[in-house]
Scaffold this motif. Sequence first.
Motif, PDB file in Angstrom:
ATOM      1  N   HIS A  79     -94.806 -19.020 -54.781  1.00 31.47           N
ATOM      2  CA  HIS A  79     -94.214 -17.891 -54.043  1.00 31.47           C
ATOM      3  C   HIS A  79     -95.222 -17.241 -53.098  1.00 31.47           C
ATOM      4  N   HIS A  81     -95.369 -15.296 -49.133  1.00 33.74           N
ATOM      5  CA  HIS A  81     -94.763 -14.844 -47.873  1.00 33.74           C
ATOM      6  C   HIS A  81     -95.794 -15.123 -46.784  1.00 33.74           C
ATOM      7  N   HIS A 242     -85.649 -13.830 -54.241  1.00 34.94           N
ATOM      8  CA  HIS A 242     -86.197 -12.909 -55.254  1.00 34.94           C
ATOM      9  C   HIS A 242     -85.101 -12.576 -56.248  1.00 34.94           C
ATOM     10  N   HIS A 279     -90.207 -13.766 -59.456  1.00 33.77           N
ATOM     11  CA  HIS A 279     -90.312 -12.579 -60.321  1.00 33.77           C
ATOM     12  C   HIS A 279     -89.425 -12.657 -61.574  1.00 33.77           C
ATOM     13  N   ASP A 330     -97.434 -14.450 -54.516  1.00 37.80           N
ATOM     14  CA  ASP A 330     -96.610 -13.479 -53.794  1.00 37.80           C
ATOM     15  C   ASP A 330     -97.404 -12.760 -52.702  1.00 37.80           C
TER      16      ASP A 330
HETATM   17 FE    FE Z   1     -91.979 -11.978 -52.775  1.00 37.73          FE
END
Ligand code: FE
Length: 457
Positions: A79, A81, A242, A279, A330
């Motif tokens: 994960h 971004h 998510h 998550h 993340d």
């Molecule tokens: Fe995220």
Amino acid sequence: MTDIHNKTMIASIMHAPVRGEVDICLDALMIINGEGQIEEIVRPNDPSYEKKKSEAKQDNSLVQLPSNQFLLPGFVDLHIHAPQWPQLGKALDVPLEVWLMEHTFPLEARYSDEKFAERMYADLVGSLLANGTTTALYFATIHKKATQLLADICLEKGQRALIGKVVMDNPDQCPDYYRDKSTETALEETESFINYVHSMKNNTADLVKPVITPRFIPSCTDEALSGLGKLAQTHHCHVQTHCSESDWEHNYVLDRTGKTDTNALADFGLIGRHTILAHSNFISDQDMDVIADKGAGIAHCPLSNIYFSTAIFPLKRALEKSLRVGLGTDISGGPSASIFETCRFSIHMSRTLEEGTDASLPADERGIENSRINFREAFHLATAGGADALDLPVGRFEAGYQFDAILVAPDAPASPIFIDDELDTLDDQLQKIIYSATRANILSTWVSGRNVFTGKS
Ligand code: FE
Ligand code: GUN
């Protein structure tokens, strides 16, 4: 360091194909073919070892590494971004919903500028390879062009990558300046990005794969979510989103749909064997049963959860229910690009969950029993666990798997690790690596045998 194609490599290996166990072998001999696939692993006690070694020496294909450096499987980061790379280590003092509106959406909107996108993405991919991340599951932005650029950069630099054009079409939750033009555009551009990746030159081995990527339920309309569910069925590609991350987000979905994220996503056709849910901190036992039944995976993001989740993910419970779990940084909800660091935080947070936090309570009422994981389990999640969740043939040193690997030197310059050969068994050395290694310890990174990073030794 060189590419490892049609070579025989002798190296000390450490890997964790089975959760809770590690396999360490000094001077293992690995035969790697022209596609960077491991054809055979021969251990020094095997009767054919010496013969295979001298054959490789004779035809000049032997690469021998020092016994006190270790090959580990490359890390799988479930994960990331990508556009949030320049925000790493910033803006972590506000809740998720404020962080998105005030910091993250304004930053991500800048990726309409392709020059900006190229600069950020090139630095990100290079840094991740230096940190040992050989497989990355990326959220990009809503912009098709910049997302294509990220795919181009991963292919050029040789990172195994799964990439999604982010869908955000809900006017109630997305600002005017950072929203898909319409639901139709969002779906069309998702499909056209899938086709772009499949037609990329030099992507014949599917090093880069497209991913259907609704950001999360709040940012998408029901029409977009069911349209994306249909696309997932048509194209058989991966899906990421998510899931039940924070109180705010979990309750928003309950209010809007009357269901948990998991059940709502399943009803939109978005949960299947190739789905990765980031998550998932608030998933119930029933949600876990749905996820296990569909064979979906979870990206556990312990570092980001400290800032945004308002709770600790019940990792051990999920593992005991046979959910497929890997680790995610993340970026930039988690302020580190290192999966070594993510391993450590997965251990720390599991211990915190087991032991509890409120010192005014008696010890036996403070935490949740049987929640801890150890360094062996964290190492497994970071490699084979993440790879298995994606159904990719990486994450372990076995015949038939791709040679995605990092070379770790405990005695590299600026290493925080001290090894004493008399005191430290090989198992201790791995433990020290998991607990303290940094990118300074990574001398080289390979993806399918291609040398994609070389550091200082
Ligand atoms: Fe995220
Ligand atoms: N939920 C929706 N978008 C995001 C994001 O960018 N980061 C995190 N951590 N949670 C999200």
